[in-house]
Write a protein that holds these residues in place. Structure first.
Motif: not given
Ligand SMILES: NC(=O)c1ccc[n+]([C@@H]2O[C@H](COP(=O)([O-])OP(=O)(O)OC[C@H]3O[C@@H](n4cnc5c(N)ncnc54)[C@H](OP(=O)(O)O)[C@@H]3O)[C@@H](O)[C@H]2O)c1
Length: 348
Positions: A205-215, A217-221
């Motif tokens: 879930i944190p990966k799916m809801l993460g944001s894409l930064e410089d190509g 995924v920055r995971r959601s907390s």
């Protein structure tokens, strides 16, 4: 007009047969090439059929299932390879297929958390698909079938802020593949453990809801605490969800967010996109697998909509039940919709 060449790996299994259904008379894809295990011998889809209410076309029902051969699949240069391989076989072959230029859309778990593999629920994080643009071979992964259902329930309310999530799943027997759970364990019973399922939900879930930064995924907390159970239901994973959001809300606002939720697949009117990805029921006794598992319209999107009900709100605490079809929305349908997005972007 059909233009794309596709293959289905694991075509004789529970997810593979759903791929056959989703790809029947598909406007983008020609009749797919089908692969089962080496031990399967000469079979057609009709010989292995185990899914109820199948919409598989007559042409595809009589199609031959070939034994899986990595060299043959790689050399065919399919536009899309849909994988419903068992975990161990996927672990041994999918990265090699990617290296050889295959565009894989997989439901198997081994490569989901790789940093170069987007983990995509089309309506939730389609923007992560840009990670594979410009690549020769790639893997686009589906999450675990329960993670996909939960993500569909969290995304519409994410703008309120997601602090923590507690979820208890009631997962269908078809989630264990065929023949799945022994009948003496599953009949008139509940099994309160599914191997590795709770860990997968907490990580995915944190990966799916993460944001894409410089190509990447920055995971959601967001923290996810899951309890997973197997119940005697044929198809459809139901989840009881409690979310702590970032501000006070009420049931009418939550219902409104679910009912008005749409995303890129709806804006593009893709063939397998349900007109309403999340359907909110007002009846006190819904959703139910028997009544709601095939939610979704038009006909090609049957089983692609999540159904939500029993919304209860106390301040920042939101509770609801969500139901998704585990082998359609939670597996084959999600992969086909991801491929439709990449086709619309000219990537495949
Ligand atoms: N069921 C679900 O709800 C669900 C949801 C999400 C993800 N998944 C994942 O999707 C994958 C498939 O699940 P399933 O439920 O469809 O399983 P399944 O019903 O057991 O089907 C497995 C498929 O893999 C084939 N296979 C077995 N051994 C093989 C080998 N050595 N080489 C090539 N193919 C082989 C089988 O072919 P034969 O018929 O010839 O044995 C069959 O077509 C799994 O990774 C699972 O974790 C399942």
């Amino acid at each position: 007009m059909s233009t794309l060449r596709a293959a289905v790996l694991g075509a004789s299994g529970m997810v593979g047969q759903r791929f056959c259904e989703m790809l029947s008379d598909h406007p983008y894809f020609d009749l797919p090439a089908l692969y089962g295990s080496e031990k399967g011998g000469e079979r057609t889809v009709s010989d292995v059929l185990t899914i109820p209410d199948s919409r598989i076309s007559e042409e595809l029902l009589s199609a031959r299932i070939m034994p899986f051969d990595l060299e043959a699949v790689a050399s065919e240069k399919y536009d899309a390879v849909f994988s419903a391989l068992p975990t161990d076989v996927a672990a041994a072959s999918e990265v090699e297929l990617m290296r050889r230029g295959c565009r894989l859309f997989t439901n198997a778990s081994p490569n989901r958390m790789r940093s170069d593999v987007p983990l995509v629920v089309p309506e939730v994080n389609h923007e992560h698909l840009s990670m594979v643009e410009g690549k020769n071979g790639f893997i686009v992964a589906n999450g675990n079938c329960s993670s996909i259902g939960l993500a569909m329930g969290l995304k519409p309310i994410a703008a309120l802020g997601l602090r923590s999530v507690v979820v208890t799943t009631m997962q269908a027997l078809s989630g264990a593949g065929y023949p799945g759970v022994p009948s003496l364990d599953s009949s008139a019973n509940i099994v309160p453990f599914i191997d590795s399922e709770e860990e997968k939900m907490s990580q995915e879930i944190p990966k799916m809801l993460g944001s894409l930064e410089d190509g990447s995924v920055r995971r959601s907390s967001v923290e996810v605490s899951a309890t997973c159970t197997r119940v005697p239901v044929r198809d459809g994973h139901m989840e009881s969800v409690t979310v702590r959001v970032g501000r006070e809300t009420d049931a009418a606002q939550i219902a409104g967010l679910f009912n008005s939720f749409t995303s890129l697949p709806q804006r593009l009117s893709l063939p397998s996109a349900p007109a309403r990805p999340v359907i909110c029921r007002h009846e006190k006794n819904r959703p139910q697998p028997l009544l709601d598992v095939n939610a979704g319209s038009p006909e090609r999107a049957r089983g692609m909509a999540a159904t939500v009900g029993r919304i209860r709100v106390e301040g920042e605490r939101v509770r609801f039940i969500i139901l998704t079809h585990n082998t359609i929305r939670g597996a084959a349908g999600g992969s086909v919709l991801n491929a439709e997005i990449l086709h619309s972007k000219g990537v495949i």
